[in-house]
Design an enzyme around this catalytic site. Structure first.
Site, PDB file in Angstrom:
ATOM      1  CG  HIS A 162      -2.910  -3.136   1.000  1.00 22.27           C
ATOM      2  ND1 HIS A 162      -2.144  -2.754   2.054  1.00 22.27           N
ATOM      3  CD2 HIS A 162      -3.162  -1.997   0.296  1.00 22.27           C
ATOM      4  CE1 HIS A 162      -1.949  -1.451   2.020  1.00 22.27           C
ATOM      5  NE2 HIS A 162      -2.544  -0.969   0.971  1.00 22.27           N
TER       6      HIS A 162
HETATM    7  C1  UD1 Z   1      -6.230   1.124  -2.211  1.00 22.93           C
HETATM    8  C2  UD1 Z   1      -5.227   2.236  -2.537  1.00 22.93           C
HETATM    9  C3  UD1 Z   1      -3.999   2.091  -1.634  1.00 22.93           C
HETATM   10  C4  UD1 Z   1      -4.409   2.010  -0.176  1.00 22.93           C
HETATM   11  C5  UD1 Z   1      -5.455   0.936   0.015  1.00 22.93           C
HETATM   12  C6  UD1 Z   1      -5.946   0.920   1.438  1.00 22.93           C
HETATM   13  C7  UD1 Z   1      -5.015   3.056  -4.831  1.00 22.93           C
HETATM   14  C8  UD1 Z   1      -4.226   2.980  -6.077  1.00 22.93           C
HETATM   15  N1  UD1 Z   1      -4.742   2.134  -3.896  1.00 22.93           N
HETATM   16  O1  UD1 Z   1      -5.608  -0.109  -2.516  1.00 22.93           O
HETATM   17  O2  UD1 Z   1      -3.146   3.213  -1.821  1.00 22.93           O
HETATM   18  O3  UD1 Z   1      -3.258   1.688   0.552  1.00 22.93           O
HETATM   19  O4  UD1 Z   1      -6.570   1.183  -0.847  1.00 22.93           O
HETATM   20  O5  UD1 Z   1      -6.453  -0.326   1.783  1.00 22.93           O
HETATM   21  O6  UD1 Z   1      -5.860   3.898  -4.688  1.00 22.93           O
HETATM   22  N2  UD1 Z   1     -11.976  -4.856  -2.751  1.00 22.93           N
HETATM   23  C9  UD1 Z   1     -13.035  -5.475  -2.151  1.00 22.93           C
HETATM   24  N3  UD1 Z   1     -13.804  -4.748  -1.289  1.00 22.93           N
HETATM   25  C10 UD1 Z   1     -13.581  -3.453  -1.008  1.00 22.93           C
HETATM   26  C11 UD1 Z   1     -12.502  -2.823  -1.636  1.00 22.93           C
HETATM   27  C12 UD1 Z   1     -11.718  -3.538  -2.501  1.00 22.93           C
HETATM   28  O7  UD1 Z   1     -13.285  -6.649  -2.371  1.00 22.93           O
HETATM   29  O8  UD1 Z   1     -14.327  -2.859  -0.208  1.00 22.93           O
HETATM   30  C13 UD1 Z   1     -11.128  -5.641  -3.677  1.00 22.93           C
HETATM   31  C14 UD1 Z   1     -11.568  -5.523  -5.132  1.00 22.93           C
HETATM   32  O9  UD1 Z   1     -11.350  -6.754  -5.729  1.00 22.93           O
HETATM   33  C15 UD1 Z   1     -10.581  -4.521  -5.689  1.00 22.93           C
HETATM   34  C16 UD1 Z   1      -9.340  -4.787  -4.890  1.00 22.93           C
HETATM   35  O10 UD1 Z   1      -9.793  -5.162  -3.594  1.00 22.93           O
HETATM   36  O11 UD1 Z   1     -10.363  -4.683  -7.074  1.00 22.93           O
HETATM   37  C17 UD1 Z   1      -8.424  -3.607  -4.795  1.00 22.93           C
HETATM   38  O12 UD1 Z   1      -9.117  -2.477  -4.269  1.00 22.93           O
HETATM   39  P1  UD1 Z   1      -8.588  -0.999  -4.622  1.00 22.93           P
HETATM   40  O13 UD1 Z   1      -9.341   0.004  -3.845  1.00 22.93           O
HETATM   41  O14 UD1 Z   1      -8.511  -0.813  -6.084  1.00 22.93           O
HETATM   42  O15 UD1 Z   1      -7.092  -1.050  -4.155  1.00 22.93           O
HETATM   43  P2  UD1 Z   1      -6.485  -1.397  -2.725  1.00 22.93           P
HETATM   44  O16 UD1 Z   1      -5.517  -2.498  -2.875  1.00 22.93           O
HETATM   45  O17 UD1 Z   1      -7.545  -1.529  -1.718  1.00 22.93           O
HETATM   46  N1  UDP Z   2      -6.389  -1.554   9.495  1.00 19.12           N
HETATM   47  C1  UDP Z   2      -7.570  -2.009  10.091  1.00 19.12           C
HETATM   48  N2  UDP Z   2      -7.885  -3.323   9.978  1.00 19.12           N
HETATM   49  C2  UDP Z   2      -7.099  -4.217   9.335  1.00 19.12           C
HETATM   50  C3  UDP Z   2      -5.902  -3.751   8.745  1.00 19.12           C
HETATM   51  C4  UDP Z   2      -5.592  -2.417   8.842  1.00 19.12           C
HETATM   52  O1  UDP Z   2      -8.299  -1.224  10.700  1.00 19.12           O
HETATM   53  O2  UDP Z   2      -7.442  -5.401   9.286  1.00 19.12           O
HETATM   54  C5  UDP Z   2      -6.066  -0.128   9.570  1.00 19.12           C
HETATM   55  C6  UDP Z   2      -4.705   0.177  10.107  1.00 19.12           C
HETATM   56  O3  UDP Z   2      -4.743   0.305  11.496  1.00 19.12           O
HETATM   57  C7  UDP Z   2      -4.335   1.478   9.410  1.00 19.12           C
HETATM   58  C8  UDP Z   2      -5.091   1.404   8.116  1.00 19.12           C
HETATM   59  O4  UDP Z   2      -6.060   0.371   8.250  1.00 19.12           O
HETATM   60  O5  UDP Z   2      -4.815   2.590  10.115  1.00 19.12           O
HETATM   61  C9  UDP Z   2      -4.141   1.084   7.015  1.00 19.12           C
HETATM   62  O6  UDP Z   2      -4.841   0.742   5.883  1.00 19.12           O
HETATM   63  P1  UDP Z   2      -4.160  -0.009   4.686  1.00 19.12           P
HETATM   64  O7  UDP Z   2      -3.024  -0.819   5.149  1.00 19.12           O
HETATM   65  O8  UDP Z   2      -5.267  -0.697   3.989  1.00 19.12           O
HETATM   66  O9  UDP Z   2      -3.690   1.208   3.751  1.00 19.12           O
HETATM   67  P2  UDP Z   2      -2.383   2.129   3.693  1.00 19.12           P
HETATM   68  O10 UDP Z   2      -2.164   2.730   5.020  1.00 19.12           O
HETATM   69  O11 UDP Z   2      -1.260   1.270   3.236  1.00 19.12           O
HETATM   70  O12 UDP Z   2      -2.724   3.130   2.657  1.00 19.12           O
END
Ligand code: UD1
Ligand code: UDP
Length: 454
Positions: free
Chosen positions: A208
């Site tokens: 992601h």
């Molecule tokens: C964010 C965090 C990242 C974290 C991740 C956990 C920042 C800069 N990034 O990244 O550090 O590792 O969360 O997963 O804060 N979206 C949906 N539904 C949701 C949420 C997001 O569809 O419930 C889609 C939207 O299109 C959105 C995109 O995902 O624009 C990115 O979401 P965003 O929260 O901005 O960044 P993540 O990649 O989730």
């Molecule tokens: N995770 C989850 N379901 C999924 C993928 C990840 O519950 O399908 C959990 C995973 O076990 C971990 C957390 O989400 O605890 C990690 O989240 P993510 O990779 O989105 O963010 P990051 O840790 O990189 O910030």
């Protein structure tokens, strides 16, 4: 007077890592807790499901920040948190991780002179193309209390000059979460639902990171590797932004028609833990998944060019693979054919913690002095000087606290005889030959020099 503590969450990993802290807080009731959800993640399977599985109460407030560009999202969190601070007037604010929700909360709190507690502080990738590296550096340096999950994280903070009085070594609450949820995860039906058995050679994949989903050659590299690794059953729960990117780069249909690949929606924590613990290998760019892999002893191929969790590599359970297909394939096969067996037998102490991080964090918070956290320091010379010295025989009865009390200086770092910095606290004794870095007033440094040279 009961201390008011504002806890914020915004994304999937923040909820998972805050849950053990909330559990201790709600049990002990030493704080009046207000829980705020920024709304950065909003889909049921990116947020609500984790509240349900961890049995957390509904947040007291939802800011509804939603998705957006880096600045817009961060700014929306700041504005929302500012309103919350005004409404609840908390004594402390606590957040975990390195997301835009965390940095927005940190900045809003500190600007309102409310002390900020940063959990999972001190992680460093040195990669400023990651928004997370920017976020965590800012949050660490403005926080009043940094809860470093590992020794290396603590040393990072000290080396950057963060005051040792603001740094605590606690372990990562992700280990608490795994320990608590694994027994429940073992009852998950996810294996049956995906038509898998424990005998299947499962390669679990999660992707992601911005750098991987926004660049076609990087996401394409990962897809190419996965397609070639057909001796595995690849299970890939898709983050919503990754699904959108795969569609956008015309990679999704190809993956959907690849027989050994199973694509799923984002999984619940219990299903994900069950799948991870049943996997031979995980390939991921996630931070939390690297930590969980190390905790569950699942070898982890890191789909990035660096990691702020180098402990996984130190353990021998992680390899940096980037997104070059041949490097990913070689790393996965190395683990599977050459190293897997010996790794699974190896005894080790989990560098991410012992599962008691949440209790430790709450205990530290119960002991902090909240009377005057923003009393500005007085420096007769304007601001402090830096100085370093080698501990002489005369100083052997000194501890860090004694040095600080007697000379009014602050110890920043200590290096052992081999020149390696190590983490210390107030009761750490000074050892002859070790090097100490301090900051303080020039006149006090002069006084200290006299002792060293005497
Ligand atoms: C964010 C965090 C990242 C974290 C991740 C956990 C920042 C800069 N990034 O990244 O550090 O590792 O969360 O997963 O804060 N979206 C949906 N539904 C949701 C949420 C997001 O569809 O419930 C889609 C939207 O299109 C959105 C995109 O995902 O624009 C990115 O979401 P965003 O929260 O901005 O960044 P993540 O990649 O989730
Ligand atoms: N995770 C989850 N379901 C999924 C993928 C990840 O519950 O399908 C959990 C995973 O076990 C971990 C957390 O989400 O605890 C990690 O989240 P993510 O990779 O989105 O963010 P990051 O840790 O990189 O910030």
């Amino acid at each position: 007077m009961e201390v008011r503590l504002l806890a914020t969450v915004g994304t999937r990993p923040e909820i998972i890592k805050m849950a053990p802290i909330l559990e201790v807080l709600y049990r002990k009731k030493t704080f009046d807790v207000v829980l705020v959800h920024t709304g950065q993640h909003y889909d049921w399977n990116m947020s609500g499901i984790f509240f349900k599985e961890f049995n957390l109460p509904e947040p007291d407030m939802h800011l509804g920040v939603g998705s957006g560009s880096q600045s817009r999202q961060t700014a929306a969190v700041m504005v929302g948190i500012e309103d919350v601070l005004e409404k609840y007037r908390p004594d402390l604010v606590i957040s975990v991780g390195d997301t835009n929700s965390v940095v927005g909360t940190a900045m809003a709190s500190v600007k309102e002179e409310v002390p900020f507690v940063h959990v999972e502080a001190g992680l460093r990738s040195y990669d400023f193309s990651m928004p997370e590296e920017i976020n965590r550096r800012i949050a660490d340096h403005i926080a009043s209390f940094n809860m470093a999950p590992t020794e290396r994280a603590k040393v990072n903070l000290l080396e950057e000059g963060v005051s040792p009085s603001k740094v605590f070594l606690t372990g990562n609450t992700v280990v608490d979460a795994v320990n608590r949820m694994l027994p429940l995860a073992n009852r998950s039906r996810v294996m049956e639902e995906l038509d898998l058995t424990e005998e299947d050679p499962i390669l679990l994949v999660t992707v992601h990171r911005r750098e991987n989903v926004e660049k076609e050659y990087r996401l394409g590299g990962i897809v190419k590797a996965i397609k070639e690794l057909d001796e595995f059953v690849v299970v890939w729960p898709l983050h919503p932004r990754t699904e959108a990117a795969l569609k956008g780069f015309n990679l999704l249909d190809d993956l959907l028609s690849t027989k050994h690949v199973i694509l799923t929606e984002p999984l619940s924590y219990l299903d994900f833990l069950k799948l991870l613990s049943s996997s031979q290998i995980v390939a991921t760019d996630s931070g939390g998944v690297q930590e969980e892999a190390a905790t569950l002893r699942v070898p982890c191929v890191i789909l990035r060019n660096n990691t702020e969790r180098p402990e996984v590599i130190d353990l021998g359970l992680g390899k940096i693979a980037g997104t070059n297909p041949s490097t990913i394939i070689a790393s996965v096969r190395d683990f599977f054919y050459r190293e897997e067996h010996q790794l699974s037998k190896k005894d080790y102490t989990n560098p991410f913690g012992d599962g008691n991080a949440a209790k430790r964090i709450v205990k530290i918070l119960e002991g902090v002095d909240l009377i005057n956290p923003y009393d500005s320091p007085r420096f007769d010379e304007g601001s402090p000087y830096y100085y370093s010295f080698v501990v002489s025989g005369r100083m052997q009865d000194y501890t860090v606290a004694k040095l600080m009390d007697e000379f009014g200086v602050e110890v920043i770092s200590i290096y052992d005889n081999s020149g390696m910095p190590y983490s210390f606290n107030l009761s750490t004794p000074l050892v002859k030959g070790h090097k100490v870095r301090i900051r303080g007033e020039k006149r006090m440094i002069k006084k200290l020099k006299r002792l060293i040279l005497s």
